[in-house]
Design a protein around this motif. Structure first.
Motif, PDB file in Angstrom:
ATOM      1  N   GLN A 234       5.513  17.906  -1.856  1.00  0.00           N
ATOM      2  CA  GLN A 234       6.805  17.374  -1.427  1.00  0.00           C
ATOM      3  C   GLN A 234       6.608  15.917  -1.010  1.00  0.00           C
ATOM      4  OE1 GLN A 234       9.806  19.063  -1.538  1.00  0.00           O
ATOM      5  NE2 GLN A 234       8.574  20.555  -2.656  1.00  0.00           N
ATOM      6  N   PHE A 235       6.347  15.081  -1.993  1.00  0.00           N
ATOM      7  CA  PHE A 235       6.019  13.703  -1.718  1.00  0.00           C
ATOM      8  C   PHE A 235       7.275  12.842  -1.600  1.00  0.00           C
ATOM      9  CE2 PHE A 235       2.326  15.395  -4.113  1.00  0.00           C
ATOM     10  CZ  PHE A 235       1.435  15.398  -3.060  1.00  0.00           C
ATOM     11  N   PHE A 236       7.082  11.706  -0.995  1.00  0.00           N
ATOM     12  CA  PHE A 236       8.165  10.758  -0.774  1.00  0.00           C
ATOM     13  C   PHE A 236       8.480  10.013  -2.059  1.00  0.00           C
ATOM     14  CE2 PHE A 236       9.579   6.465   0.375  1.00  0.00           C
ATOM     15  CZ  PHE A 236      10.694   6.788   1.106  1.00  0.00           C
ATOM     16  N   ASN A 237       9.762   9.875  -2.349  1.00  0.00           N
ATOM     17  CA  ASN A 237      10.223   9.075  -3.467  1.00  0.00           C
ATOM     18  C   ASN A 237      10.850   7.797  -2.902  1.00  0.00           C
ATOM     19  OD1 ASN A 237       9.624  11.134  -5.392  1.00  0.00           O
ATOM     20  ND2 ASN A 237      11.458  12.189  -4.702  1.00  0.00           N
ATOM     21  N   LEU A 238      10.443   6.678  -3.421  1.00  0.00           N
ATOM     22  CA  LEU A 238      11.037   5.414  -2.969  1.00  0.00           C
ATOM     23  C   LEU A 238      12.531   5.447  -3.229  1.00  0.00           C
ATOM     24  CD1 LEU A 238       8.369   2.918  -4.282  1.00  0.00           C
ATOM     25  CD2 LEU A 238       8.914   3.376  -1.898  1.00  0.00           C
ATOM     26  N   PRO A 239      13.326   4.973  -2.267  1.00  0.00           N
ATOM     27  CA  PRO A 239      14.782   4.975  -2.463  1.00  0.00           C
ATOM     28  C   PRO A 239      15.166   3.989  -3.570  1.00  0.00           C
ATOM     29  CG  PRO A 239      14.217   3.842  -0.436  1.00  0.00           C
ATOM     30  CD  PRO A 239      12.939   4.435  -0.980  1.00  0.00           C
ATOM     31  N   PRO A 240      16.336   4.214  -4.182  1.00  0.00           N
ATOM     32  CA  PRO A 240      16.804   3.273  -5.194  1.00  0.00           C
ATOM     33  C   PRO A 240      16.914   1.865  -4.599  1.00  0.00           C
ATOM     34  CG  PRO A 240      18.232   5.199  -5.081  1.00  0.00           C
ATOM     35  CD  PRO A 240      17.272   5.287  -3.940  1.00  0.00           C
ATOM     36  N   ALA A 241      16.649   0.867  -5.400  1.00  0.00           N
ATOM     37  CA  ALA A 241      16.754  -0.523  -4.940  1.00  0.00           C
ATOM     38  C   ALA A 241      18.181  -0.816  -4.523  1.00  0.00           C
ATOM     39  CB  ALA A 241      16.324  -1.476  -6.043  1.00  0.00           C
TER      40      ALA A 241
ATOM     41  N   THR B 146       0.837  -1.204   0.000  1.00  0.00           N
ATOM     42  CA  THR B 146       0.000   0.000   0.000  1.00  0.00           C
ATOM     43  C   THR B 146       0.871   1.252   0.000  1.00  0.00           C
ATOM     44  OG1 THR B 146      -1.759  -1.178   1.175  1.00  0.00           O
ATOM     45  CG2 THR B 146      -1.836   1.230   1.214  1.00  0.00           C
ATOM     46  N   PHE B 147       1.904   1.271   0.843  1.00  0.00           N
ATOM     47  CA  PHE B 147       2.797   2.432   0.867  1.00  0.00           C
ATOM     48  C   PHE B 147       3.493   2.592  -0.482  1.00  0.00           C
ATOM     49  CE2 PHE B 147       6.801   4.611   1.615  1.00  0.00           C
ATOM     50  CZ  PHE B 147       6.345   5.762   2.234  1.00  0.00           C
ATOM     51  N   ARG B 148       3.974   1.486  -1.044  1.00  0.00           N
ATOM     52  CA  ARG B 148       4.658   1.546  -2.350  1.00  0.00           C
ATOM     53  C   ARG B 148       3.738   2.097  -3.430  1.00  0.00           C
ATOM     54  NH1 ARG B 148       9.541  -0.325  -2.649  1.00  0.00           N
ATOM     55  NH2 ARG B 148       9.486  -0.480  -4.910  1.00  0.00           N
ATOM     56  N   THR B 149       2.500   1.644  -3.446  1.00  0.00           N
ATOM     57  CA  THR B 149       1.546   2.125  -4.445  1.00  0.00           C
ATOM     58  C   THR B 149       1.333   3.634  -4.294  1.00  0.00           C
ATOM     59  OG1 THR B 149       0.428  -0.005  -4.583  1.00  0.00           O
ATOM     60  CG2 THR B 149      -0.831   1.919  -5.298  1.00  0.00           C
ATOM     61  N   CYS B 150       1.153   4.076  -3.071  1.00  0.00           N
ATOM     62  CA  CYS B 150       0.970   5.511  -2.829  1.00  0.00           C
ATOM     63  C   CYS B 150       2.206   6.300  -3.251  1.00  0.00           C
ATOM     64  CB  CYS B 150       0.646   5.763  -1.357  1.00  0.00           C
ATOM     65  SG  CYS B 150      -0.987   5.199  -0.868  1.00  0.00           S
ATOM     66  N   ALA B 151       3.391   5.791  -2.921  1.00  0.00           N
ATOM     67  CA  ALA B 151       4.626   6.477  -3.295  1.00  0.00           C
ATOM     68  C   ALA B 151       4.778   6.534  -4.815  1.00  0.00           C
ATOM     69  CB  ALA B 151       5.824   5.790  -2.658  1.00  0.00           C
ATOM     70  N   GLU B 152       4.494   5.432  -5.473  1.00  0.00           N
ATOM     71  CA  GLU B 152       4.602   5.391  -6.934  1.00  0.00           C
ATOM     72  C   GLU B 152       3.613   6.331  -7.605  1.00  0.00           C
ATOM     73  OE1 GLU B 152       4.134   1.199  -7.535  1.00  0.00           O
ATOM     74  OE2 GLU B 152       6.217   0.769  -6.962  1.00  0.00           O
ATOM     75  N   GLN B 153       2.481   6.594  -6.950  1.00  0.00           N
ATOM     76  CA  GLN B 153       1.477   7.512  -7.488  1.00  0.00           C
ATOM     77  C   GLN B 153       1.725   8.957  -7.050  1.00  0.00           C
ATOM     78  OE1 GLN B 153      -2.367   6.015  -6.305  1.00  0.00           O
ATOM     79  NE2 GLN B 153      -2.157   4.152  -7.533  1.00  0.00           N
ATOM     80  N   GLY B 154       2.810   9.189  -6.288  1.00  0.00           N
ATOM     81  CA  GLY B 154       3.109  10.538  -5.823  1.00  0.00           C
ATOM     82  C   GLY B 154       2.141  11.021  -4.766  1.00  0.00           C
ATOM     83  N   LYS B 155       1.749  10.111  -3.867  1.00  0.00           N
ATOM     84  CA  LYS B 155       0.776  10.463  -2.834  1.00  0.00           C
ATOM     85  C   LYS B 155       1.262  10.115  -1.431  1.00  0.00           C
ATOM     86  CE  LYS B 155      -3.166   9.675  -5.873  1.00  0.00           C
ATOM     87  NZ  LYS B 155      -4.362   8.872  -6.100  1.00  0.00           N
ATOM     88  N   ALA B 156       2.539   9.801  -1.269  1.00  0.00           N
ATOM     89  CA  ALA B 156       3.054   9.384   0.044  1.00  0.00           C
ATOM     90  C   ALA B 156       3.909  10.484   0.658  1.00  0.00           C
ATOM     91  CB  ALA B 156       3.875   8.109  -0.098  1.00  0.00           C
ATOM     92  N   ILE B 157       3.791  10.605   1.951  1.00  0.00           N
ATOM     93  CA  ILE B 157       4.640  11.500   2.736  1.00  0.00           C
ATOM     94  C   ILE B 157       5.280  10.633   3.808  1.00  0.00           C
ATOM     95  CG2 ILE B 157       4.660  13.445   4.346  1.00  0.00           C
ATOM     96  CD1 ILE B 157       2.215  14.543   2.833  1.00  0.00           C
ATOM     97  N   PHE B 158       6.586  10.782   4.004  1.00  0.00           N
ATOM     98  CA  PHE B 158       7.291  10.024   5.029  1.00  0.00           C
ATOM     99  C   PHE B 158       7.892  11.007   6.020  1.00  0.00           C
ATOM    100  CE2 PHE B 158      11.177   7.901   6.633  1.00  0.00           C
ATOM    101  CZ  PHE B 158      10.571   6.830   7.257  1.00  0.00           C
ATOM    102  N   ILE B 159       7.397  10.971   7.244  1.00  0.00           N
ATOM    103  CA  ILE B 159       7.885  11.870   8.299  1.00  0.00           C
ATOM    104  C   ILE B 159       8.547  11.024   9.373  1.00  0.00           C
ATOM    105  CG2 ILE B 159       7.242  13.549  10.073  1.00  0.00           C
ATOM    106  CD1 ILE B 159       4.804  14.281   8.317  1.00  0.00           C
ATOM    107  N   TRP B 160       9.771  11.357   9.689  1.00  0.00           N
ATOM    108  CA  TRP B 160      10.535  10.687  10.743  1.00  0.00           C
ATOM    109  C   TRP B 160      10.639  11.640  11.922  1.00  0.00           C
ATOM    110  CZ3 TRP B 160      12.207   6.126  12.224  1.00  0.00           C
ATOM    111  CH2 TRP B 160      13.156   6.067  13.240  1.00  0.00           C
ATOM    112  N   THR B 161      10.212  11.198  13.094  1.00  0.00           N
ATOM    113  CA  THR B 161      10.380  12.005  14.301  1.00  0.00           C
ATOM    114  C   THR B 161      11.604  11.480  15.042  1.00  0.00           C
ATOM    115  OG1 THR B 161       8.855  10.636  15.590  1.00  0.00           O
ATOM    116  CG2 THR B 161       7.927  12.545  14.472  1.00  0.00           C
ATOM    117  N   SER B 162      12.556  12.352  15.241  1.00  0.00           N
ATOM    118  CA  SER B 162      13.811  11.936  15.853  1.00  0.00           C
ATOM    119  C   SER B 162      13.659  11.760  17.369  1.00  0.00           C
ATOM    120  CB  SER B 162      14.911  12.950  15.534  1.00  0.00           C
ATOM    121  OG  SER B 162      14.604  14.212  16.088  1.00  0.00           O
ATOM    122  N   TYR B 163      14.733  11.276  17.973  1.00  0.00           N
ATOM    123  CA  TYR B 163      14.784  11.067  19.426  1.00  0.00           C
ATOM    124  C   TYR B 163      14.350  12.328  20.156  1.00  0.00           C
ATOM    125  CZ  TYR B 163      17.084  10.976  24.010  1.00  0.00           C
ATOM    126  OH  TYR B 163      17.358  11.067  25.348  1.00  0.00           O
TER     127      TYR B 163
END
Length: 133
Positions: free
Chosen positions: A125-132, A27-44
């Motif tokens: 500012q959508f998430f792009n899947l990292p290179p394989a 599901t995340f991959r599909t959203c990312a491939e469609q330009g609809k994913a946001i990935f937010i990392w909250t640090s320590y």
């Protein structure tokens, strides 16, 4: 996403056990491939020093090392995570057990995340899947 404390603040383990499977989720991959994913990392976020003896793995210096390790993973893996760093905000903040904060802090964090997600979405500012790898 944030898994540091649950992964003993080991940045490599956090990436391999938490983040990579997240990126592999169909599901995340599909959203990312469609330009609809946001990935937010909250640090320590800062543990109260009053709890350093009871929870030594959560000490400030180890949390900073963890944050730096995660930043390096994101940079070296070309992962365009939106990183939220609340460290300075949480140093000395009111807490219930050294790491879980009181309502005012949690309200700020929630408002901050909602505003960030809204801004990222509006600015596309959508998430792009990292290179394989």
């Amino acid at each position: 996403v944030q898994g540091g404390v649950h992964m003993q603040f080991n940045h490599a383990s956090t990436y391999h056990k938490l983040i990579r499977p997240f990126f592999a989720d169909p599901t995340f991959r599909t959203c990312a491939e469609q330009g609809k994913a946001i990935f937010i990392w909250t640090s320590y976020t800062a543990q109260s020093p009053d709890y350093d003896d009871k929870y030594p793995l959560q000490k400030l210096e180890l949390g900073i090392k963890f944050n730096n390790g995660m930043d390096e993973i994101f940079r070296s893996g070309m992962i365009n995570a939106s990183v939220v760093d609340w460290l300075n905000f949480t140093i000395g903040a009111q807490h219930s057990d050294g790491l879980h904060y009181a309502a005012q802090v949690n309200l700020f964090k929630a408002q901050h995340l909602i505003a960030l997600a809204d801004r990222l979405w509006k600015e596309k500012q959508f998430f792009n899947l990292p290179p394989a790898s």
